[in-house]
Write a protein that holds these residues in place. Structure first.
Motif, PDB file in Angstrom:
ATOM      1  N   PRO A   7       0.805  -1.233   0.000  1.00 14.69           N
ATOM      2  CA  PRO A   7       0.000   0.000   0.000  1.00 14.69           C
ATOM      3  C   PRO A   7       0.830   1.272   0.000  1.00 14.69           C
ATOM      4  CG  PRO A   7      -0.066  -1.069   2.153  1.00 14.69           C
ATOM      5  CD  PRO A   7       0.579  -2.036   1.210  1.00 14.69           C
ATOM      6  N   GLU A   8       2.042   1.190   0.560  1.00 14.54           N
ATOM      7  CA  GLU A   8       2.864   2.394   0.664  1.00 14.54           C
ATOM      8  C   GLU A   8       3.380   2.870  -0.689  1.00 14.54           C
ATOM      9  OE1 GLU A   8       5.462  -1.227   1.074  1.00 14.54           O
ATOM     10  OE2 GLU A   8       3.539  -0.545   1.890  1.00 14.54           O
ATOM     11  N   ILE A   9       3.370   2.001  -1.710  1.00 10.81           N
ATOM     12  CA  ILE A   9       3.855   2.410  -3.035  1.00 10.81           C
ATOM     13  C   ILE A   9       2.799   2.211  -4.116  1.00 10.81           C
ATOM     14  CG2 ILE A   9       6.283   1.978  -2.502  1.00 10.81           C
ATOM     15  CD1 ILE A   9       6.048  -0.665  -4.074  1.00 10.81           C
ATOM     16  N   THR A  10       1.549   1.945  -3.729  1.00 11.93           N
ATOM     17  CA  THR A  10       0.490   1.695  -4.706  1.00 11.93           C
ATOM     18  C   THR A  10      -0.184   3.001  -5.109  1.00 11.93           C
ATOM     19  OG1 THR A  10       0.081  -0.507  -3.788  1.00 11.93           O
ATOM     20  CG2 THR A  10      -1.648   0.441  -5.159  1.00 11.93           C
ATOM     21  N   HIS A  11      -0.217   3.241  -6.416  1.00 15.27           N
ATOM     22  CA  HIS A  11      -0.820   4.456  -6.964  1.00 15.27           C
ATOM     23  C   HIS A  11      -2.136   4.114  -7.661  1.00 15.27           C
ATOM     24  CE1 HIS A  11       3.089   6.127  -6.027  1.00 15.27           C
ATOM     25  NE2 HIS A  11       3.685   5.279  -6.851  1.00 15.27           N
ATOM     26  N   ASP A  12      -2.638   5.058  -8.459  1.00 11.98           N
ATOM     27  CA  ASP A  12      -3.886   4.827  -9.182  1.00 11.98           C
ATOM     28  C   ASP A  12      -3.794   3.574 -10.035  1.00 11.98           C
ATOM     29  OD1 ASP A  12      -4.965   7.078  -8.092  1.00 11.98           O
ATOM     30  OD2 ASP A  12      -4.652   8.349  -9.853  1.00 11.98           O
ATOM     31  N   MET A  13      -4.904   2.872 -10.140  1.00 14.14           N
ATOM     32  CA  MET A  13      -5.026   1.654 -10.943  1.00 14.14           C
ATOM     33  C   MET A  13      -4.072   0.562 -10.491  1.00 14.14           C
ATOM     34  SD  MET A  13      -5.805   3.271 -14.727  1.00 14.14           S
ATOM     35  CE  MET A  13      -4.599   4.583 -14.592  1.00 14.14           C
ATOM     36  N   GLY A  14      -3.689   0.594  -9.218  1.00 11.51           N
ATOM     37  CA  GLY A  14      -2.872  -0.477  -8.664  1.00 11.51           C
ATOM     38  C   GLY A  14      -1.438  -0.504  -9.153  1.00 11.51           C
ATOM     39  N   VAL A  15      -0.950   0.575  -9.742  1.00  8.80           N
ATOM     40  CA  VAL A  15       0.430   0.626 -10.237  1.00  8.80           C
ATOM     41  C   VAL A  15       1.378   0.844  -9.066  1.00  8.80           C
ATOM     42  CG1 VAL A  15       2.064   1.848 -11.722  1.00  8.80           C
ATOM     43  CG2 VAL A  15      -0.292   1.504 -12.476  1.00  8.80           C
ATOM     44  N   THR A  16       2.433   0.048  -9.008  1.00  2.49           N
ATOM     45  CA  THR A  16       3.389   0.148  -7.896  1.00  2.49           C
ATOM     46  C   THR A  16       4.770   0.585  -8.378  1.00  2.49           C
ATOM     47  OG1 THR A  16       3.695  -2.257  -8.109  1.00  2.49           O
ATOM     48  CG2 THR A  16       2.242  -1.477  -6.363  1.00  2.49           C
ATOM     49  N   LEU A  17       4.832   1.197  -9.545  1.00  2.00           N
ATOM     50  CA  LEU A  17       6.084   1.766 -10.048  1.00  2.00           C
ATOM     51  C   LEU A  17       6.072   3.267  -9.847  1.00  2.00           C
ATOM     52  CD1 LEU A  17       6.411  -0.091 -13.475  1.00  2.00           C
ATOM     53  CD2 LEU A  17       7.587  -0.643 -11.355  1.00  2.00           C
ATOM     54  N   ALA A  18       7.250   3.867  -9.876  1.00  2.00           N
ATOM     55  CA  ALA A  18       7.342   5.325  -9.838  1.00  2.00           C
ATOM     56  C   ALA A  18       6.673   5.902 -11.079  1.00  2.00           C
ATOM     57  CB  ALA A  18       8.802   5.748  -9.773  1.00  2.00           C
ATOM     58  N   GLY A  19       6.141   7.099 -10.965  1.00  2.00           N
ATOM     59  CA  GLY A  19       5.363   7.700 -12.042  1.00  2.00           C
ATOM     60  C   GLY A  19       6.108   7.910 -13.340  1.00  2.00           C
ATOM     61  N   ASP A  20       7.424   7.860 -13.308  1.00  2.00           N
ATOM     62  CA  ASP A  20       8.207   8.103 -14.526  1.00  2.00           C
ATOM     63  C   ASP A  20       8.694   6.808 -15.172  1.00  2.00           C
ATOM     64  OD1 ASP A  20      10.044   7.336 -12.639  1.00  2.00           O
ATOM     65  OD2 ASP A  20      11.456   8.971 -13.021  1.00  2.00           O
ATOM     66  N   PHE A  21       7.986   5.686 -14.959  1.00  2.00           N
ATOM     67  CA  PHE A  21       8.463   4.395 -15.464  1.00  2.00           C
ATOM     68  C   PHE A  21       8.583   4.362 -16.981  1.00  2.00           C
ATOM     69  CE2 PHE A  21       3.846   3.900 -15.325  1.00  2.00           C
ATOM     70  CZ  PHE A  21       3.561   3.252 -16.524  1.00  2.00           C
ATOM     71  N   CYS A  22       7.888   5.254 -17.688  1.00  2.00           N
ATOM     72  CA  CYS A  22       7.964   5.263 -19.155  1.00  2.00           C
ATOM     73  C   CYS A  22       9.379   5.538 -19.664  1.00  2.00           C
ATOM     74  CB  CYS A  22       7.020   6.314 -19.728  1.00  2.00           C
ATOM     75  SG  CYS A  22       5.277   6.057 -19.323  1.00  2.00           S
ATOM     76  N   VAL A  23      10.201   6.198 -18.861  1.00  2.00           N
ATOM     77  CA  VAL A  23      11.547   6.581 -19.300  1.00  2.00           C
ATOM     78  C   VAL A  23      12.409   5.362 -19.618  1.00  2.00           C
ATOM     79  CG1 VAL A  23      12.599   6.619 -16.999  1.00  2.00           C
ATOM     80  CG2 VAL A  23      13.485   8.132 -18.769  1.00  2.00           C
ATOM     81  N   HIS A  24      12.095   4.212 -19.008  1.00  2.00           N
ATOM     82  CA  HIS A  24      12.905   3.016 -19.228  1.00  2.00           C
ATOM     83  C   HIS A  24      12.976   2.641 -20.710  1.00  2.00           C
ATOM     84  CE1 HIS A  24      13.362   2.425 -15.015  1.00  2.00           C
ATOM     85  NE2 HIS A  24      12.094   2.147 -14.783  1.00  2.00           N
ATOM     86  N   CYS A  25      11.904   2.866 -21.431  1.00  2.00           N
ATOM     87  CA  CYS A  25      11.869   2.476 -22.847  1.00  2.00           C
ATOM     88  C   CYS A  25      11.782   3.665 -23.804  1.00  2.00           C
ATOM     89  CB  CYS A  25      10.683   1.556 -23.113  1.00  2.00           C
ATOM     90  SG  CYS A  25      10.715   0.009 -22.194  1.00  2.00           S
TER      91      CYS A  25
END
Length: 451
Positions: free
Chosen positions: A115-133
């Protein structure tokens, strides 16, 4: 008589036996909360005690867990034409991307019990995860150079799985449309007309056709109660479609559990039952969950939700929670039933909204709670209400098909992207357009200048 003296290791043994008894009880009982490593996400908290649905026998591997995710969500991903399907990451050309994020597995992005890292829609990654690809996006799209990667998933921009309503071709076709479309209206349900066309000789039933004998029932029914039931039923859609009391009250049975109500209604309304048990209102009654869980847990009650509900809303949710048992008042179900439970800012603001004004003025064409959250969709040639109230709730753009019945896309996307607009239930128009359309116009101009 010699007194027996407890030694230190005796206390340890006693505590161990108590712990074993507690663990055994939790393993055998329906309440396994002792074993939860942390709260589940907003989407799964209702069924967090159905551990085996996701984890199998406790020793199942990643393949089992991945399939468990797909058992519930694959249909939705296929319908959305998933923007990042698993097969994309099975392509050897994309193997290098998996060093940063193993996108083959749902749990890489949606880790439960965190729960401490869960965001909207159950995503548990940092908000900038798109940068990986997509670290080179500014090279391909110079107008994206100033955007932070934490903004990719902003409403009106990009969604990881579902981009049906954000593709450029779709948005280009929608550009320039009026904020409020002339003659815009919601599609009308066709279930009754569809039934009548299939039964041209049908005649609506009356009170004499109810076929209700109170003496068959184990509980007493007063004449006044019976008269009220007859009155409500005889003016309902059931009477219009030749459905009398006996077709629901098989063998004279009067009372039903929530699960039995959903099954009885589902005998005729199979599509509605399927969607209802996919959404949070009816998820606990889904046939995809273990039978032991459904039997021991019962249906959801609103006060168990993780969003604001009225304290008085403590009855189990089933078909009759909104539709009532005999009257089947769809107008009541579309607004009053919703506001009888929901106590969040968005719901409380509805009565002060322009949508509510249309509802008061036009019984058939106004915009109710159900108009947006239980959209009317084609199903085998019929326009039916989708009873999965989570179907188009998140991400926001999934609401666009409903909005576009009455509004232009630029207006609708700007409104859906404005958090304050949503909380106020769209009581005033959005103050400005969405950045997406500005970028599209710039790109069109760029393409034209390069020719």
């Amino acid at each position: 008589m010699k007194n027996y003296k407890f030694k230190f290791w005796h206390y340890g043994l006693l505590l161990t036996l108590l712990a074993v008894a507690l663990i055994t009880y939790n393993l055998e009982a329906s309440d396994k909360s002792y074993f939860l490593s942390g709260e589940t996400s907003h989407g799964h908290h209702q069924v967090e005690m159905a551990c085996s649905s996701c984890h199998g026998d406790g020793f199942a591997g990643q393949d089992f867990i991945q399939q468990a995710c797909l058992n519930c969500h694959q249909e939705e991903l296929l319908e959305a034409d998933d923007s990042h399907p698993r097969k994309k990451f099975l392509d050897p050309r994309n193997a290098g991307l998996l060093n940063h994020l193993d996108a083959r597995l749902c749990v890489s992005c949606h880790t439960e019990h965190k729960p401490e890292i869960t965001h909207d829609m159950g995503v548990t990654l940092a908000g900038d995860f798109c940068v990986h690809c997509h670290s080179d996006i500014a090279e391909n799209r110079p107008n994206h150079a100033g955007f932070g990667f934490e903004t990719c998933a902003s409403a009106g921009c990009h969604n990881y799985h579902d981009n049906r309503y954000l593709y450029e071709d779709f948005l280009v076709a929608q550009m320039g449309s009026q904020d409020l479309l002339p003659g815009g209206k919601l599609p009308e349900r066709s279930a009754l007309a569809h039934w009548q066309s299939a039964h041209p000789q049908s005649v609506p039933l009356n009170i004499d056709d109810a076929d209700l004998n109170p003496q068959e029932f184990s509980l007493e029914i007063t004449p006044e109660t019976l008269a009220n039931i007859h009155r409500d039923w005889s003016s309902s859609i059931h009477a219009q479609t030749e459905t009398n009391c006996r077709q629901c009250h098989v063998d004279g049975r009067l009372q039903f559990t929530s699960a039995e109500i959903v099954n009885v209604c589902g005998n005729c309304h199979e599509a509605q039952r399927e969607k209802f048990t996919q959404g949070k209102h009816g998820l606990r009654l889904s046939a995809k969950l273990p039978a032991s869980f459904r039997e021991n847990t019962g249906a959801m009650t609103p006060v168990e939700a993780h969003v604001a509900m009225k304290e008085s809303a403590n009855a189990e949710l089933n078909c009759t929670s909104c539709h009532q048992a005999h009257e089947i008042n769809t107008r009541y179900a579309a607004v009053e039933a919703c506001l009888g439970c929901h106590n969040d800012e968005h719901s409380l603001a509805y009565r002060a909204s322009a949508h509510f004004d249309t509802w008061q003025k036009d019984a058939s064409g106004g915009v109710s709670c159900a108009s947006c959250h239980l959209p009317r969709e084609l199903h085998n040639g019929e326009l039916l209400v989708n009873h999965n109230q989570n179907h188009n709730l998140r991400p926001n753009e999934k609401m666009l098909p409903v909005c576009l019945n009455c509004h232009g896309a630029e207006f609708a996307i700007a409104a859906l992207a404005d958090r304050q607009q949503i909380e106020s239930n769209f009581s005033v128009p959005p103050s400005k357009g969405h950045e997406t359309f500005k970028l599209i116009r710039e790109r069109i101009a760029e393409i034209k200048s390069s020719k």
